[in-house]
Design a protein around this motif. Structure first.
Motif, PDB file in Angstrom:
ATOM      1  N   TRP A 216       0.850  -1.197   0.000  1.00 55.51           N
ATOM      2  CA  TRP A 216       0.000   0.000   0.000  1.00 55.51           C
ATOM      3  C   TRP A 216       0.882   1.242   0.000  1.00 55.51           C
TER       4      TRP A 216
ATOM      5  N   ASP B 182       0.377   4.225   0.958  1.00 58.87           N
ATOM      6  CA  ASP B 182       0.238   5.112   2.112  1.00 58.87           C
ATOM      7  C   ASP B 182       0.539   4.414   3.431  1.00 58.87           C
TER       8      ASP B 182
ATOM      9  N   SER C 104       3.591   2.339   5.735  1.00 52.21           N
ATOM     10  CA  SER C 104       5.032   2.130   5.813  1.00 52.21           C
ATOM     11  C   SER C 104       5.384   0.675   5.529  1.00 52.21           C
TER      12      SER C 104
ATOM     13  N   THR D  98      -0.265  -1.536  -6.845  1.00 50.41           N
ATOM     14  CA  THR D  98      -0.173  -1.978  -5.450  1.00 50.41           C
ATOM     15  C   THR D  98       0.189  -3.460  -5.345  1.00 50.41           C
TER      16      THR D  98
END
Length: 421
Positions: free
Chosen positions: A171, A173, A175, A215
């Protein structure tokens, strides 16, 4: 119909579906551990124990995962039955099993559970840990015993996955590089359909995503043994590549949509709400986030607030799109009949009447194609949960009645295991 009835119908259908996967005689699934009492009394336990293991490891892990569709995480051990649709604290039966039988923690191990769900599915399907590691991290590699070890890994774009393969995500957004993992259900055209736990809906759901989506990191292929061939449904590539964010890329719903529904008409709802200022992932699954968006739209537009997209809410959405200049077509209204003048004595030719198009075999919901929603509609009709259905399209076995056998035949066709007559 109450949302509970839909979940019951889905549980029955998924349980029946498991039986259709049996290409060869198999054995009924028994749990290799003692489940929590909350799970043992749930509909998901009933669906799981209705699965018949075939020895086809790909088919078996997919069947186990499908039996858990709709299971929702909870906020305490009292929610391990999966029925708390507003839970958000990672309490699942899969974490309970993992903590007790993998980590040696009698209290369970309640954390992000997408990987633990796959480990649990592998355990239930009797797939050895040497083939699918009992991992708790959504990570492929051999540097930790809690990663998925021993997989043959293919980067996105270099491989077309098969049912039972693992799909890994990053993803943008979040970490770290390895953020999420699911099980491949099948591939259709340019899209991969998956079964995933601990999604944004905090539940076990079906997802559809383009295989070119950035992704996706790639696919892990377990070293399945024995008979492991499992055909995917015949791929159908659209003539053009529609804009997935445009509501006009999807059919306008003709049915009432509510939490638990899936399909391309749910994609229309999600795309339309996104365009109207209620952003959603367009994944075709009517989950908690979609429900909340519908509630917000209804409240903002002075409608009755129930989280259900019925005719009134649908028309309000269509009107909102029209005000924005959307290309989404409104449903065609029935034309007002023109009065027939009194005929003159002169003879008139018999008008030519075009025959109505024949119904598509298996298209029980009448949306123009055959998918899992048709099998669900047939099962709901057979259970008496809905009163009307396209009888001609639904009676696929020609028995003169619509029953569970018709649902079985349709679902086998959707999975590519048989062809409709």
């Amino acid at each position: 119909m109450k949302r509970l009835d839909i979940r019951k119908a889905l549980a029955v259908l998924t349980a029946v579906l498991m039986l259709t996967v049996c290409l060869t005689p198999g054995r009924a699934l028994t749990l290799p551990y003692t489940p929590s009492s909350y799970y043992a009394s749930s509909q998901y336990y009933t669906a799981l124990t209705s699965v018949t293991l075939t020895g086809n490891q790909r088919a078996d892990i997919v069947a186990v995962a499908l039996s858990q569709l709709g299971y929702h995480e909870g906020n305490s051990i009292y929610d391990l039955g999966g029925g708390n649709q507003s839970g958000y604290c990672n309490f699942t039966e899969y974490c309970y099993w993992y903590g007790l039988h993998v980590m040696g923690n009698s209290s369970g191990y309640y954390g992000a559970w997408c990987a633990m769900f796959i480990a649990w599915c592998a355990e239930m399907a009797r797939i050895p840990a040497s083939i699918i590691t009992r991992a708790c991290y959504a990570h492929a590699g051999d540097s930790s015993p809690y990663y998925f070890n021993g997989l043959t890994f293919y980067n996105r774009g270099s491989y077309t996955p098969l049912p039972g393969d693992l799909i890994f995500y990053d993803w943008p957004d979040v970490s770290g590089t390895w953020n999420h993992v699911g099980i491949v259900h099948y591939v259709e055209g340019e899209n991969v359909h998956t079964i995933e736990g601990n999604t944004g809906e905090e539940a076990v759901v079906l997802r559809t995503i383009s295989m070119s989506n950035s992704t996706i990191i790639g696919y892990g292929v377990p070293a399945y043994t024995g008979s492991s061939e499992m055909p995917s449904p015949e791929p159908t590539t659209p003539a053009e590549d529609p804009d997935p964010s445009d509501p006009s890329s999807y059919p306008v719903p003709t049915r009432t949509l509510r939490q638990g529904c899936t399909g391309s008409d749910v994609c229309w709802l999600q795309a339309a709400l996104t365009r109207l200022g209620y952003p959603l992932d367009i994944d075709g699954v009517y989950g908690t986030l979609t429900y909340n968006a519908v509630v917000s739209f209804q409240r903002d537009n002075g409608l009755s607030v129930d989280g259900i997209c019925g005719p009134i809410t649908r028309q309000a959405i269509i009107n909102g799109l029209a005000a924005l200049g959307s290309s989404t077509p409104e449903p065609t209204a029935s034309p007002t009949p023109t009065p027939i003048p009194t005929p003159t004595p002169a003879p008139t030719a018999e008008p030519t009447v075009s025959p109505a198009p024949a119904p598509i075999t298996g298209d029980a919901d009448g949306n123009g194609f055959v998918d899992a929603n048709d099998a669900l509609a047939v099962m709901r009709y057979a259970l008496g949960l809905i009163d009307a259905i396209d009888f001609t399209a639904a009676d696929v076995d020609g028995s003169g009645s619509v029953d569970a056998n018709d649902a079985l035949i349709i679902m086998r066709a959707v999975l590519g295991l048989a062809a409709l007559a």
